[in-house]
Design a protein around this motif. Structure first.
Motif, PDB file in Angstrom:
ATOM      1  N   UNK A  80     -22.068   1.977 -47.646  1.00 23.16           N
ATOM      2  CA  UNK A  80     -22.766   2.762 -47.043  1.00 23.16           C
ATOM      3  C   UNK A  80     -21.861   3.007 -45.699  1.00 23.16           C
ATOM      4  N   UNK A  81     -20.971   2.244 -44.975  1.00 22.99           N
ATOM      5  CA  UNK A  81     -20.171   2.399 -43.863  1.00 22.99           C
ATOM      6  C   UNK A  81     -19.187   3.563 -44.127  1.00 22.99           C
ATOM      7  N   UNK A  82     -18.401   3.483 -45.359  1.00 18.55           N
ATOM      8  CA  UNK A  82     -17.502   4.542 -45.833  1.00 18.55           C
ATOM      9  C   UNK A  82     -18.198   5.765 -45.903  1.00 18.55           C
ATOM     10  N   UNK A  83     -19.528   5.951 -46.458  1.00 21.28           N
ATOM     11  CA  UNK A  83     -20.329   7.197 -46.437  1.00 21.28           C
ATOM     12  C   UNK A  83     -20.397   7.953 -45.337  1.00 21.28           C
ATOM     13  N   UNK A  84     -20.866   6.840 -44.213  1.00 18.12           N
ATOM     14  CA  UNK A  84     -21.408   7.733 -43.031  1.00 18.12           C
ATOM     15  C   UNK A  84     -20.061   7.991 -42.286  1.00 18.12           C
ATOM     16  N   UNK A  85     -19.020   7.317 -42.164  1.00 20.38           N
ATOM     17  CA  UNK A  85     -17.607   7.638 -41.763  1.00 20.38           C
ATOM     18  C   UNK A  85     -17.120   9.149 -42.401  1.00 20.38           C
ATOM     19  N   UNK A  86     -17.337   9.181 -43.579  1.00 16.67           N
ATOM     20  CA  UNK A  86     -16.835  10.319 -44.199  1.00 16.67           C
ATOM     21  C   UNK A  86     -17.645  11.592 -43.663  1.00 16.67           C
ATOM     22  N   UNK A  87     -18.906  11.219 -43.561  1.00 20.68           N
ATOM     23  CA  UNK A  87     -20.060  12.280 -43.194  1.00 20.68           C
ATOM     24  C   UNK A  87     -19.723  12.664 -41.793  1.00 20.68           C
ATOM     25  N   UNK A  88     -19.304  11.649 -40.850  1.00 19.87           N
ATOM     26  CA  UNK A  88     -18.849  12.039 -39.363  1.00 19.87           C
ATOM     27  C   UNK A  88     -17.656  12.727 -39.432  1.00 19.87           C
ATOM     28  N   UNK A  90     -16.086  14.732 -42.065  1.00 16.92           N
ATOM     29  CA  UNK A  90     -16.090  15.881 -42.727  1.00 16.92           C
ATOM     30  C   UNK A  90     -17.208  16.435 -43.091  1.00 16.92           C
ATOM     31  N   UNK A  91     -18.378  15.672 -42.425  1.00 14.54           N
ATOM     32  CA  UNK A  91     -19.604  16.379 -42.830  1.00 14.54           C
ATOM     33  C   UNK A  91     -20.265  15.842 -43.805  1.00 14.54           C
ATOM     34  N   UNK A  92     -21.700  16.279 -44.221  1.00 18.23           N
ATOM     35  CA  UNK A  92     -22.343  15.819 -45.117  1.00 18.23           C
ATOM     36  C   UNK A  92     -22.420  17.137 -46.258  1.00 18.23           C
ATOM     37  N   UNK A  93     -23.723  17.258 -46.702  1.00 13.59           N
ATOM     38  CA  UNK A  93     -24.196  18.624 -47.559  1.00 13.59           C
ATOM     39  C   UNK A  93     -25.032  19.303 -46.821  1.00 13.59           C
ATOM     40  N   UNK A  94     -25.688  18.912 -45.731  1.00 13.51           N
ATOM     41  CA  UNK A  94     -26.869  19.348 -45.243  1.00 13.51           C
ATOM     42  C   UNK A  94     -26.955  20.951 -44.897  1.00 13.51           C
TER      43      UNK A  94
END
Length: 106
Positions: A80-88, A90-94
């Motif tokens: 989850x931490x890696x997912x959050x870091x990548x979202x911060x 590179x963004x998510x898909x929102x």
């Protein structure tokens, strides 16, 4: 009648089968077999989700992803931490952005 499944199943499935009055034949996978079968299971669950788009199939995919992370030595919180870091970073898909092409001639 014997039905062959030959696949990785959730831990309580043999018990559920036995309670239904049937006999389940199982064995414990080696580490290498387990990793291979987890990848197969993720593909299976993804195909099932693609077929019916249910939240249950999405949850099954998540369960397999958690098992893969743990089998590879990562915790769910690390995942989850890696997912959050990548979202911060590179963004998510929102925002539903669809990249058509990139021109590098300019």
């Amino acid at each position: 009648m014997t039905k062959h499944h030959n696949k990785l199943v959730r831990d309580k499935i043999p018990e559920i089968i036995e309670k239904a009055g049937k006999k389940a034949y199982t064995h414990i996978l080696s580490e290498e077999e387990y990793m291979t079968d987890l990848d197969k299971k993720l593909n299976e669950e993804c195909a099932e989700y693609q077929a019916d788009k249910s939240i249950e199939e999405l949850a099954d995919m998540l369960e397999v992803m958690y098992a893969i992370a743990e089998a590879r030595g990562w915790s769910v919180s690390e995942l989850e931490a890696v997912r959050r870091e990548k979202a911060e970073k590179r963004g998510a898909f929102e925002r539903r952005i669809f990249l058509e092409r990139v021109n590098d001639d300019e």
